[in-house]
Write a protein that holds these residues in place. Structure first.
Motif, PDB file in Angstrom:
ATOM      1  N   ARG A   1       0.590  -0.907   0.072  1.00 12.66           N
ATOM      2  CA  ARG A   1      -0.024   0.039   0.053  1.00 12.66           C
ATOM      3  C   ARG A   1       0.831   1.279   0.034  1.00 12.66           C
ATOM      4  O   ARG A   1       2.093   1.233   0.521  1.00 12.66           O
ATOM      5  CB  ARG A   1      -0.759   0.224   1.295  1.00 12.66           C
ATOM      6  CG  ARG A   1      -2.025  -0.897   1.365  1.00 12.66           C
ATOM      7  CD  ARG A   1      -2.706  -0.650   2.576  1.00 12.66           C
ATOM      8  NE  ARG A   1      -3.879  -1.288   2.520  1.00 12.66           N
ATOM      9  CZ  ARG A   1      -5.044  -1.088   3.533  1.00 12.66           C
ATOM     10  NH1 ARG A   1      -4.697  -0.140   4.646  1.00 12.66           N
ATOM     11  NH2 ARG A   1      -6.176  -1.552   3.440  1.00 12.66           N
ATOM     12  N   PHE A   2       0.380   2.418  -0.590  1.00  9.10           N
ATOM     13  CA  PHE A   2       0.929   3.656  -0.349  1.00  9.10           C
ATOM     14  C   PHE A   2       0.677   3.962   1.088  1.00  9.10           C
ATOM     15  O   PHE A   2      -0.280   3.876   1.591  1.00  9.10           O
ATOM     16  CB  PHE A   2       0.341   4.630  -1.288  1.00  9.10           C
ATOM     17  CG  PHE A   2       0.821   4.681  -2.772  1.00  9.10           C
ATOM     18  CD1 PHE A   2       2.227   5.491  -2.846  1.00  9.10           C
ATOM     19  CD2 PHE A   2       0.444   4.151  -3.740  1.00  9.10           C
ATOM     20  CE1 PHE A   2       2.486   5.646  -4.171  1.00  9.10           C
ATOM     21  CE2 PHE A   2       0.929   3.952  -4.976  1.00  9.10           C
ATOM     22  CZ  PHE A   2       1.926   4.533  -5.341  1.00  9.10           C
TER      23      PHE A   2
ATOM     24  N   ARG B   1      -0.773  15.610  -0.537  1.00 13.02           N
ATOM     25  CA  ARG B   1      -1.561  15.136   0.726  1.00 13.02           C
ATOM     26  C   ARG B   1      -2.884  15.084   0.393  1.00 13.02           C
ATOM     27  O   ARG B   1      -3.588  14.024   0.651  1.00 13.02           O
ATOM     28  CB  ARG B   1      -1.278  16.204   1.718  1.00 13.02           C
ATOM     29  CG  ARG B   1      -2.181  16.115   2.995  1.00 13.02           C
ATOM     30  CD  ARG B   1      -2.260  14.717   3.665  1.00 13.02           C
ATOM     31  NE  ARG B   1      -1.201  14.617   4.402  1.00 13.02           N
ATOM     32  CZ  ARG B   1      -0.885  13.395   5.130  1.00 13.02           C
ATOM     33  NH1 ARG B   1      -1.625  12.449   5.243  1.00 13.02           N
ATOM     34  NH2 ARG B   1       0.207  13.504   5.778  1.00 13.02           N
ATOM     35  N   ALA B   2      -3.766  15.852  -0.110  1.00 13.33           N
ATOM     36  CA  ALA B   2      -4.935  15.870  -0.384  1.00 13.33           C
ATOM     37  C   ALA B   2      -5.457  14.699  -1.424  1.00 13.33           C
ATOM     38  O   ALA B   2      -6.489  13.857  -1.235  1.00 13.33           O
ATOM     39  CB  ALA B   2      -5.649  17.079  -1.090  1.00 13.33           C
TER      40      ALA B   2
ATOM     41  N   LYS C   1      -7.773  11.405  -0.616  1.00 16.17           N
ATOM     42  CA  LYS C   1      -8.934  10.899  -1.364  1.00 16.17           C
ATOM     43  C   LYS C   1      -8.559   9.588  -1.927  1.00 16.17           C
ATOM     44  O   LYS C   1      -9.341   8.854  -2.029  1.00 16.17           O
ATOM     45  CB  LYS C   1      -9.438  12.154  -2.160  1.00 16.17           C
ATOM     46  CG  LYS C   1     -10.358  11.826  -3.195  1.00 16.17           C
ATOM     47  CD  LYS C   1     -10.758  12.922  -3.843  1.00 16.17           C
ATOM     48  CE  LYS C   1     -12.249  12.701  -4.791  1.00 16.17           C
ATOM     49  NZ  LYS C   1     -12.611  13.850  -5.720  1.00 16.17           N
ATOM     50  N   ARG C   2      -7.735   9.445  -2.780  1.00 19.30           N
ATOM     51  CA  ARG C   2      -7.648   8.471  -3.703  1.00 19.30           C
ATOM     52  C   ARG C   2      -6.893   7.067  -3.193  1.00 19.30           C
ATOM     53  O   ARG C   2      -6.997   6.032  -3.784  1.00 19.30           O
ATOM     54  CB  ARG C   2      -6.584   8.777  -4.998  1.00 19.30           C
ATOM     55  CG  ARG C   2      -7.077   9.858  -5.745  1.00 19.30           C
ATOM     56  CD  ARG C   2      -8.022   9.424  -6.674  1.00 19.30           C
ATOM     57  NE  ARG C   2      -8.582  10.520  -7.554  1.00 19.30           N
ATOM     58  CZ  ARG C   2      -9.406  10.069  -8.267  1.00 19.30           C
ATOM     59  NH1 ARG C   2      -9.777   8.905  -8.982  1.00 19.30           N
ATOM     60  NH2 ARG C   2     -10.108  11.071  -9.151  1.00 19.30           N
TER      61      ARG C   2
ATOM     62  N   VAL D   1     -10.712  -2.296  -2.855  1.00 19.73           N
ATOM     63  CA  VAL D   1      -9.662  -2.002  -3.872  1.00 19.73           C
ATOM     64  C   VAL D   1      -8.232  -2.646  -3.545  1.00 19.73           C
ATOM     65  O   VAL D   1      -8.116  -2.307  -2.204  1.00 19.73           O
ATOM     66  CB  VAL D   1      -9.936  -0.420  -4.086  1.00 19.73           C
ATOM     67  CG1 VAL D   1      -9.122   0.388  -2.892  1.00 19.73           C
ATOM     68  CG2 VAL D   1      -9.059  -0.121  -5.158  1.00 19.73           C
ATOM     69  N   LEU D   2      -7.472  -2.635  -4.486  1.00 19.38           N
ATOM     70  CA  LEU D   2      -6.218  -3.101  -4.398  1.00 19.38           C
ATOM     71  C   LEU D   2      -5.054  -2.054  -5.092  1.00 19.38           C
ATOM     72  O   LEU D   2      -5.128  -2.326  -6.180  1.00 19.38           O
ATOM     73  CB  LEU D   2      -5.846  -4.448  -4.709  1.00 19.38           C
ATOM     74  CG  LEU D   2      -4.347  -5.177  -4.440  1.00 19.38           C
ATOM     75  CD1 LEU D   2      -4.174  -5.092  -3.167  1.00 19.38           C
ATOM     76  CD2 LEU D   2      -4.721  -6.577  -5.170  1.00 19.38           C
ATOM     77  N   ARG D   3      -4.737  -1.008  -4.529  1.00 24.65           N
ATOM     78  CA  ARG D   3      -3.760   0.081  -4.934  1.00 24.65           C
ATOM     79  C   ARG D   3      -2.582  -0.267  -4.178  1.00 24.65           C
ATOM     80  O   ARG D   3      -2.448   0.144  -2.917  1.00 24.65           O
ATOM     81  CB  ARG D   3      -4.262   1.106  -4.791  1.00 24.65           C
ATOM     82  CG  ARG D   3      -5.844   1.637  -5.741  1.00 24.65           C
ATOM     83  CD  ARG D   3      -6.413   3.086  -5.321  1.00 24.65           C
ATOM     84  NE  ARG D   3      -7.318   3.422  -6.273  1.00 24.65           N
ATOM     85  CZ  ARG D   3      -7.632   4.009  -7.178  1.00 24.65           C
ATOM     86  NH1 ARG D   3      -6.437   5.118  -7.453  1.00 24.65           N
ATOM     87  NH2 ARG D   3      -8.532   4.270  -7.966  1.00 24.65           N
TER      88      ARG D   3
END
Length: 90
Positions: A15-16, A49-50, A54-55, A65-67
């Motif tokens: 993950r980020f 940061r925003a 959000k994303r 979700v898999l980001r």
């Protein structure tokens, strides 16, 4: 969805995190990379940061979700890799 970190000898997919905000700015601030994406390139740390909140952070909390960020062997910097969609949203 609990997003696991996937590791091999040469690659880490994870993950980020908030520690990746500089990479988020680099990736999503690049005009060439963002040319055909549905948002404008990020301009500064506040926008990064925003965007992260959000994303990435919001969607990690929602699940489904898999980001992931890709970190090459010996590196600390994350690169974008998305494996899925959330509610039909890119």
């Amino acid at each position: 969805m609990n997003t696991p970190a996937l590791e091999t000898e040469r690659l880490i997919l994870r993950r980020f995190t908030e520690d990746d905000l500089e990479a988020v700015l680099t990736i999503f601030g690049d005009e060439a990379i963002n040319r055909f994406l549905p948002w404008f390139p990020l301009k500064n740390a506040e926008e990064a940061r925003a965007f992260y909140d959000k994303r990435f952070a919001d969607r990690y909390r929602q699940g489904g979700v898999l980001r992931l960020g890709r970190v090459l062997e010996g590196g600390q910097r994350a690169h974008r890799l998305r494996l899925g969609q959330h509610g039909g949203q890119p």
